[in-house]
Write an enzyme that holds these catalytic residues in place. Structure first.
Site, PDB file in Angstrom:
ATOM      1  N   SER A 682     -17.053  20.629 -25.681  1.00  0.00           N
ATOM      2  CA  SER A 682     -15.618  20.533 -25.962  1.00  0.00           C
ATOM      3  C   SER A 682     -14.908  19.796 -24.822  1.00  0.00           C
ATOM      4  O   SER A 682     -15.184  18.619 -24.596  1.00  0.00           O
ATOM      5  CB  SER A 682     -15.048  21.940 -26.190  1.00  0.00           C
ATOM      6  OG  SER A 682     -13.757  21.877 -26.735  1.00  0.00           O
ATOM      7  N   ASP A 755     -16.587  20.275 -37.688  1.00  0.00           N
ATOM      8  CA  ASP A 755     -15.814  20.788 -36.549  1.00  0.00           C
ATOM      9  C   ASP A 755     -14.400  21.154 -36.993  1.00  0.00           C
ATOM     10  O   ASP A 755     -13.689  20.341 -37.580  1.00  0.00           O
ATOM     11  CB  ASP A 755     -15.757  19.719 -35.449  1.00  0.00           C
ATOM     12  CG  ASP A 755     -15.282  20.273 -34.115  1.00  0.00           C
ATOM     13  OD1 ASP A 755     -14.470  21.202 -34.106  1.00  0.00           O
ATOM     14  OD2 ASP A 755     -15.735  19.760 -33.074  1.00  0.00           O
ATOM     15  N   HIS A 789     -17.206  23.889 -34.594  1.00  0.00           N
ATOM     16  CA  HIS A 789     -17.069  23.517 -33.184  1.00  0.00           C
ATOM     17  C   HIS A 789     -18.160  24.170 -32.335  1.00  0.00           C
ATOM     18  O   HIS A 789     -18.675  23.574 -31.396  1.00  0.00           O
ATOM     19  CB  HIS A 789     -15.686  23.923 -32.681  1.00  0.00           C
ATOM     20  CG  HIS A 789     -15.345  23.362 -31.349  1.00  0.00           C
ATOM     21  ND1 HIS A 789     -15.301  22.012 -31.101  1.00  0.00           N
ATOM     22  CD2 HIS A 789     -15.049  23.961 -30.159  1.00  0.00           C
ATOM     23  CE1 HIS A 789     -14.977  21.794 -29.836  1.00  0.00           C
ATOM     24  NE2 HIS A 789     -14.825  22.965 -29.240  1.00  0.00           N
TER      25      HIS A 789
END
Length: 818
Positions: A682, A755, A789
């Site tokens: 991330s 995601d 994610h």
């Protein structure tokens, strides 16, 4: 040798791409036909860690005499993850169950006596159980939970005395909305449950052709919004959203009797009053939005009687598309309606006095109001705040009002006499960045309604706090007695070396008995009862070492300094057989940048040398089993003191932090500086790409689920409040996409193709890969099908680890020396 040769059969991965401009397995450079890999497995030592059974979760009752052991299944399969889902208004819904997709479950429940340690299996649980929302009743004679089956969600309870479970409802619970679908009433014999509305009809049919274009418009009013995933896109999505959300509340007794309550609707939340006589119900209304998620849709707030009659409409909140993008900005009007736990039926909420705009200068930021049943009087003011209201912790005749302010990192806790509300007494005022002076969070006890209120001594002069106990030696959690008059804390217990021991709860204040969770470098976390008076320690659980592959791994907390004087920390792991004087090792550095307004706070130690080495699927620690040094929790602080903005010098600080870390481990003689990789997930992936673009410190990089072009998040990102148009140079310089032509170090990009994280759309990796490819970089892009994610399916996780292992071996461990 082709290091990416297919090893196992499985489901073909989509979007595996490669461009090699430096030495790389030759077969892979010949064409995309060699990239259609099935799912791969990493080395056995790594795979064993993923295959190992999960340590049970624990839920302890308020008396501290009983403990639920919640056994968890392993990672789901890709087939489970690939089940159909509807993505609507920021929610992901399983059409088959009318519940949230990608949920985590408990597979079994055992009851354990804290004293004596006897374990008993809860009988009668469903086969192939998928249990969630496991909740004690107020009197703690029952637990309630949901069970997800192929066609829906059931409600179950278990009797603690008989240790017998039974089903209360068919698979008709509506679990589509976030939050629990049920709540216990104070009598512990009744639950308020959200059911699918029986009258909602069939699922709307998707039209073969649209009725017209999808149109959005804005008539001259500024409505900036951040980037969101899974928004509504058209009228059909709106109908589908209504179909899943349409709910009917019912009272359900522990005997299984059902009684409908009030009218059906798109029920956002329900909360029963402590005395069980009223319901606080929030219901979504139209118009919906294609710009913001469900939680910003219009909604009404009402108080219902127990039989469903509307006693009072408290508020009608409009669509909130115009919330300012500044941190600490909120919607206009009242917000956060809740029941006070200390009274039979009394509400409290906050209202912004700045129009919700954190950029306005005002003396009073929020006002907190209360309103007692029968809700006909004028609301009474409980408190006003200087900063943004962050909640209330209630006790008998007192309330602790919490407030925070992002720009200064200020935090304040004010004690209010609830019998005579007034200005109150400020108990705590500090920077919440300062971990060394964190007094902790209060401990609660159950009151006559079964609700949590502040635990105090008999005279009501002291509350009790648990803190992480930050210190220059590392975190040393403590339990304190905090005097409300002197505002001073007396430490009752503090973790001591060689253990990391965190207080969990006080189970007997008079006898000074507490429950703690204790671990060390070698000992897996387990629960203990500690008698503070007699200084006795009794072990309650005996969870084994979950990952024997990591036994003997060497761990050391490092402290070092950046070139601008900022102190930094990291945790170094070395293979179990490594000895001083051995040849320096290849290393994987893993990090996640964080912003600070204070350099001293940025340099504080944020972990403990005595914590057990635990590992999750996203951890970098797997590679310590493969002969690598691993530098984890590597500090990458981005500091902007005073009027300075941290991100104005983001890249300079990032590179300086990375260089300081490498210099430290190289000076210790344990790491080869020419064989260091950097990685992150991330915002850590964003960091990785920037480090490769602006330095020559690394042999390779691994970036998972990142964002690389900040113009695609133009109204702020992470902790950056300014928009692109306010700080275009910052957005440009912080975007590694802008410097794709400078990246010559091999970089592996991984991304979940589904995601759902704000700002990290999969297109971020796709466009960044194309930019890199266009400039001749050595790069590889892996899209993991059906993954969000964070990656969930076992096949995806094992393949991710295989990709990382192969990349590291090719470009780091076996890097050609030029």
């Amino acid at each position: 040798m082709n290091l990416y040769k297919t090893k196992t059969a499985g489901i073909a991965l989509l979007g595996l791409l490669l461009l090699g401009s430096t030495p790389f397995p030759a077969a892979l450079a010949q064409g995309n036909q060699d990239l259609n890999l099935s799912y791969q497995r990493p080395p056995q030592a790594i795979a064993n860690i993923i295959d190992a059974p999960a340590t049970p979760g624990v839920s302890i009752n308020s008396k501290g005499d009983l403990m639920l052991l919640l056994e968890r299944p392993g990672y789901p399969s890709i087939e489970e993850l690939a089940q159909p889902e509807s993505r609507l208004a920021g929610l992901r819904i399983n059409p088959a169950t009318n519940g949230q997709s990608r949920a985590s479950f408990t597979s079994n429940i055992k009851l354990k006596q804290v004293k004596g340690g006897q374990e008993t299996q809860i009988a009668g649980l469903p086969q192939n159980a998928k249990l969630a929302d496991i909740t004690w009743s107020p009197d703690e004679k029952y637990i309630a939970f949901t069970n997800t089956v192929a066609n829906g969600i059931e409600l179950w309870i278990a009797d603690i005395a008989t240790k017998q479970a039974k089903k209360l409802t068919n698979a008709t619970i509506n679990g589509a909305y976030s939050g629990s679908a049920f709540e216990w009433a104070s009598d512990s014999k009744t639950l308020v449950v959200k059911f699918i509305d029986e009258k909602r009809g069939g699922m709307p049919a998707r039209p073969l052709a649209p009725a017209g274009p999808t149109i959005q418009q804005n008539l001259g009013k500024a409505k900036p919004s951040r980037t969101y995933q899974d928004l509504l896109k058209n009228p059909y999505d709106e109908k589908l959203f209504d179909y899943y959300m349409q709910s009917q509340l019912k009272l359900v007794t522990v005997d299984g009797a059902q009684q409908p309550i009030g009218k059906a609707g798109i029920i956002k939340s329900m909360d029963i009053s402590p005395d069980g006589q009223y319901l606080l119900v929030e219901t979504l209304q139209k118009p919906y939005s294609y710009l913001v998620p469900h939680y910003n849709f219009p909604y009404t707030v009402e108080v219902w009687s127990r039989d469903g009659k509307v006693i009072k409409q408290l508020a009608q909140l409009p669509l909130a598309e115009d919330i300012p993008i500044a941190f600490d900005a909120v919607a206009k009007g009242p917000r956060n309606y809740s029941w006070r736990p200390d009274k039979a039926a009394s509400l409290y909420w906050a209202e912004a006095q700045d129009g919700g705009d954190a950029n306005k200068e005002v003396d009073v930021r929020d006002v907190v109001y209360t309103l007692d049943a029968p809700f006909a009087a004028k609301p009474a003011q409980l408190a006003s705040t200087k900063y943004r209201f962050r909640g209330v912790q209630w006790g008998e005749n007192m309330a602790l009002v919490n407030e925070r302010w992002w720009k200064t990192r200020a935090e304040r806790v004010t004690m209010i006499n609830t019998a005579k509300p007034g200005k109150g007494t400020i108990l705590i005022e500090r920077s919440y960045e300062d971990g060394y002076n964190d007094p902790g969070s209060p401990i609660f006890t159950k009151n006559r309604y079964g609700r949590g209120v502040l635990l105090t001594d008999k005279k009501g002069q002291n509350i009790y706090m648990i803190s992480e106990g930050g210190s220059p030696e590392g975190n040393r959690p403590f339990l304190s007695e905090f005097n409300l008059k002197s505002k001073k804390a007396k430490i009752l217990f503090r973790s001591e070396a060689p253990y990391y021991e965190r207080p969990v709860d006080i189970i007997d204040l008079d006898k000074k008995h507490i429950i703690t969770r204790r671990e060390s470098e070698k000992d897996a976390p387990n629960y203990f009862v500690r008698d503070l008076g007699k200084k006795q320690l009794t072990q309650v659980t005996t969870f084994p070492h979950p990952t024997p592959e990591l036994e003997g791994v060497q761990k050391e907390m490092l402290q070092y300094e950046r070139n601008d004087g900022v102190k930094l920390n990291a945790v170094l792991y070395l293979p179990k057989n490594f000895k001083k004087g051995d040849a320096p090792l290849p290393m994987l550095m893993w990090a996640y940048p964080r912003e600070f307004k204070n350099a001293a706070a940025a340099g504080q130690v944020k972990s403990s040398p005595y914590e057990f080495t635990r590992i999750s699927s996203g951890s970098p620690l797997f590679w310590v089993t493969q002969g690598y040094a691993v530098l984890d929790r590597t500090d990458m602080p981005i500091v902007g003191e005073g009027d300075a903005q941290p991100n104005d010098t983001y890249n300079e600080q990032l590179v300086a932090s990375a260089k300081a870390a490498i210099d430290k481990v190289v000076s210790m003689g344990v790491v080869d500086p020419k064989r260091v990789a950097v990685g992150g997930h991330s915002y850590g992936a964003f960091m990785t790409a920037n480090l490769l673009a602006h330095s020559n410190l690394f042999a390779a990089g691994i970036a998972r689920s990142g964002a690389y072009n900040r113009t695609l998040t133009p109204f702020g990102f992470q902790q950056e409040e300014r928009s692109y148009w306010e700080a275009p140079d910052v957005y440009h310089k912080m975007s590694p996409f802008s410097f794709a032509d400078k990246i010559k170090t091999p970089i592996l990009l991984l991304h979940g193709e589904a995601d759902n994280n704000s700002g990290t759309f999969p297109i971020q990796s796709e466009r960044f890969y194309n930019a890199l490819k266009g400039h001749g970089a050595t790069t590889r892009l892996v899209f993991l099908p059906h993954e969000s994610h964070g990656y969930a399916a076992k096949e995806s996780i094992l393949h991710m680890l295989w990709e990382m292992e192969t990349w590291l071996n090719t470009y780091v461990k076996n890097r050609p020396i030029q």
